[in-house]
Design an enzyme around this catalytic site. Structure first.
Site, PDB file in Angstrom:
ATOM      1  N   HIS A  87       0.824  -1.218   0.000  1.00 51.71           N
ATOM      2  CA  HIS A  87       0.000   0.000   0.000  1.00 51.71           C
ATOM      3  C   HIS A  87       0.852   1.259   0.000  1.00 51.71           C
ATOM      4  O   HIS A  87       1.930   1.314   0.594  1.00 51.71           O
ATOM      5  CB  HIS A  87      -1.002   0.006   1.153  1.00 51.71           C
ATOM      6  CG  HIS A  87      -0.421  -0.094   2.529  1.00 51.71           C
ATOM      7  ND1 HIS A  87      -0.113   1.010   3.295  1.00 51.71           N
ATOM      8  CD2 HIS A  87      -0.116  -1.169   3.293  1.00 51.71           C
ATOM      9  CE1 HIS A  87       0.351   0.616   4.473  1.00 51.71           C
ATOM     10  NE2 HIS A  87       0.367  -0.694   4.500  1.00 51.71           N
ATOM     11  N   ASP A 135      -0.328   4.367   0.987  1.00 54.36           N
ATOM     12  CA  ASP A 135      -0.623   5.304   2.074  1.00 54.36           C
ATOM     13  C   ASP A 135       0.113   4.936   3.356  1.00 54.36           C
ATOM     14  O   ASP A 135       0.489   3.779   3.582  1.00 54.36           O
ATOM     15  CB  ASP A 135      -2.125   5.389   2.330  1.00 54.36           C
ATOM     16  CG  ASP A 135      -2.737   4.085   2.816  1.00 54.36           C
ATOM     17  OD1 ASP A 135      -2.396   3.024   2.245  1.00 54.36           O
ATOM     18  OD2 ASP A 135      -3.544   4.115   3.768  1.00 54.36           O
ATOM     19  N   ASP A 162       6.334   0.491   6.877  1.00 60.87           N
ATOM     20  CA  ASP A 162       4.920   0.261   6.576  1.00 60.87           C
ATOM     21  C   ASP A 162       4.383   1.375   5.687  1.00 60.87           C
ATOM     22  O   ASP A 162       3.938   2.392   6.188  1.00 60.87           O
ATOM     23  CB  ASP A 162       4.142   0.167   7.883  1.00 60.87           C
ATOM     24  CG  ASP A 162       2.697  -0.225   7.704  1.00 60.87           C
ATOM     25  OD1 ASP A 162       2.369  -0.794   6.653  1.00 60.87           O
ATOM     26  OD2 ASP A 162       1.896   0.031   8.623  1.00 60.87           O
ATOM     27  N   GLU A 215      -5.106   1.708   2.800  1.00 61.43           N
ATOM     28  CA  GLU A 215      -5.024   0.527   3.677  1.00 61.43           C
ATOM     29  C   GLU A 215      -5.085   0.911   5.136  1.00 61.43           C
ATOM     30  O   GLU A 215      -5.606   0.155   5.967  1.00 61.43           O
ATOM     31  CB  GLU A 215      -3.734  -0.252   3.379  1.00 61.43           C
ATOM     32  CG  GLU A 215      -3.693  -1.662   3.961  1.00 61.43           C
ATOM     33  CD  GLU A 215      -3.140  -1.737   5.371  1.00 61.43           C
ATOM     34  OE1 GLU A 215      -3.216  -2.825   5.977  1.00 61.43           O
ATOM     35  OE2 GLU A 215      -2.621  -0.714   5.884  1.00 61.43           O
ATOM     36  N   GLU A 216      -4.534   2.089   5.465  1.00 57.62           N
ATOM     37  CA  GLU A 216      -4.524   2.531   6.857  1.00 57.62           C
ATOM     38  C   GLU A 216      -5.865   3.123   7.291  1.00 57.62           C
ATOM     39  O   GLU A 216      -6.007   3.562   8.433  1.00 57.62           O
ATOM     40  CB  GLU A 216      -3.410   3.571   7.067  1.00 57.62           C
ATOM     41  CG  GLU A 216      -2.000   3.090   6.750  1.00 57.62           C
ATOM     42  CD  GLU A 216      -1.474   2.068   7.737  1.00 57.62           C
ATOM     43  OE1 GLU A 216      -2.211   1.715   8.680  1.00 57.62           O
ATOM     44  OE2 GLU A 216      -0.336   1.606   7.566  1.00 57.62           O
ATOM     45  N   GLU A 232       3.513  -6.919   3.702  1.00 55.89           N
ATOM     46  CA  GLU A 232       3.549  -6.223   4.986  1.00 55.89           C
ATOM     47  C   GLU A 232       4.848  -6.579   5.699  1.00 55.89           C
ATOM     48  O   GLU A 232       5.415  -7.655   5.468  1.00 55.89           O
ATOM     49  CB  GLU A 232       2.353  -6.630   5.849  1.00 55.89           C
ATOM     50  CG  GLU A 232       1.018  -6.060   5.394  1.00 55.89           C
ATOM     51  CD  GLU A 232       0.873  -4.578   5.714  1.00 55.89           C
ATOM     52  OE1 GLU A 232       1.488  -4.099   6.691  1.00 55.89           O
ATOM     53  OE2 GLU A 232       0.141  -3.887   4.981  1.00 55.89           O
TER      54      GLU A 232
END
Length: 346
Positions: free
Chosen positions: A67, A69, A91, A121-122, A145
């Site tokens: 991801h 974001d 991350d 995603e967050e 991840e």
């Protein structure tokens, strides 16, 4: 040449600091468009920009997904030797760069894969939900991840977000015969479950709002619960207990993402374990207490899904995010070795 350590580290140093310099909290992933156009062109990968400002690089039947974001709070990128600092280093921009480099090498070698650099995603996982709506199935999906570089994640817990609204008759505080805050506080205490084991339900109040005036008891109260549960728990039973405790209140289900669990003896898990061993490291099986896009994308994987990536997961969402070139190099090799091994199984 493409697997030589110096070449891979050079590519990592070329791309990651620039990526980290682009501040992309959830909702601002569009800022990375120029970067993805540049990296796709340089690595000879096709690029599709979606309606949620997610980026799809390459086109194949294996999906590597990370991801774009990050959580809020920009951290100025810096390099100290072979350590790179910045918001998203762990991350999830570090793992994403590893996947993109791996995909470029795999595609050059005849293994067609897609990298999904997803948005949101967050937050509410708009990018993953868009991929789900598109509906394309993939033989294998690898979620990038941070798993401490040597871990393979086979399980994430599910999440339920609830808003509960309770009402009562307001009274002057000097002569009140009841108090909604007091009554709801008892219900919150009865419901809350913290410091639970992995397979025990976690129910945590995160927001409470009530009252408007200094001398009047409140007429309404709102509490938000963050509930986490594993595949061994029943959502129906959880909700039944909540409804029983908060009888007479309005219960709104804000979000529900079901848990995901992968068979540790599945081909994809065994292949990733062997790929880590091939790099002379000891792999570990991990179960994550949180939730990721793996939960949402699991039904698009025809033969298997898991999460794997470089980076120390304890640094996620902190002001101390950092990742080493070695971590990303190892993960890139693992991605390549694993996909080459999975290819004949498709």
């Amino acid at each position: 040449m493409f697997l030589e350590k110096d070449y891979l580290k050079l590519k990592i140093k070329q791309f990651l600091p620039e990526f980290l310099s682009i501040y992309t909290p959830s909702g601002e992933e569009y800022k990375a468009k120029d970067f993805f156009e540049k990296i796709a062109s340089e690595l000879d990968l096709s690029l599709q920009v979606t309606s949620t400002n997610s980026y799809l690089l390459g086109d194949g039947d294996i999906l590597l997904v990370g991801h774009v974001d990050t959580v809020p709070g920009f951290i100025n990128p810096k390099e100290e030797g072979e350590i790179i600092y910045g918001r998203g280093a762990v991350d999830d921009k570090g793992p994403l760069i590893s996947m993109i480099i791996a995909a470029s090498i795999l595609n050059k070698n005849g293994y067609s894969v897609t990298v999904g650099a997803l948005s949101d995603e967050e937050n509410k996982s708009k990018g993953a939900r868009e991929i789900l709506r598109i509906g394309k199935k993939y033989d294998y999906i690898i979620v990038g991840e941070p798993t401490n570089t040597f871990g393979v994640v086979v399980e994430y817990r599910g999440v339920i977000h609830l808003d509960i609204l309770c009402r009562a008759r307001s009274e002057h505080s000097s002569s009140a015969t009841s108090n909604l805050i007091f009554e709801i506080a008892k219900k919150i205490i009865n419901t809350t479950r913290i410091n639970t084991g992995y397979d025990d339900v976690s129910i945590v109040p995160t927001i409470f709002k009530s009252g408007e005036y200094l001398n009047v008891t409140p007429s309404n109260a709102v509490v938000h619960f963050d509930i986490r549960y594993s595949v061994r728990n029943s959502k129906d039973q959880i909700m039944s207990e909540i409804h029983r405790e908060f009888e007479g209140c309005e219960i709104h289900e804000v979000e529900d993402i079901s848990p995901v669990k992968v068979d540790v003896n599945s081909d994809i898990v065994k292949v990733f374990m062997r790929s880590i061993i091939k790099e002379n490291y000891k792999p570990t099986i991990l179960r994550k207490r949180g939730t990721s896009d793996m939960n949402i994308l699991k039904d698009l994987a025809l033969k298997g899904i898991l999460a794997y990536g470089p980076g120390n997961s304890s640094l996620e969402h902190t002001d101390h995010e950092k990742i080493s070139l070695d971590e990303i190099f190892i993960a890139t090799k693992v991605y390549i070795n694993a996909i080459e091994a999975l290819w004949p199984k498709m």
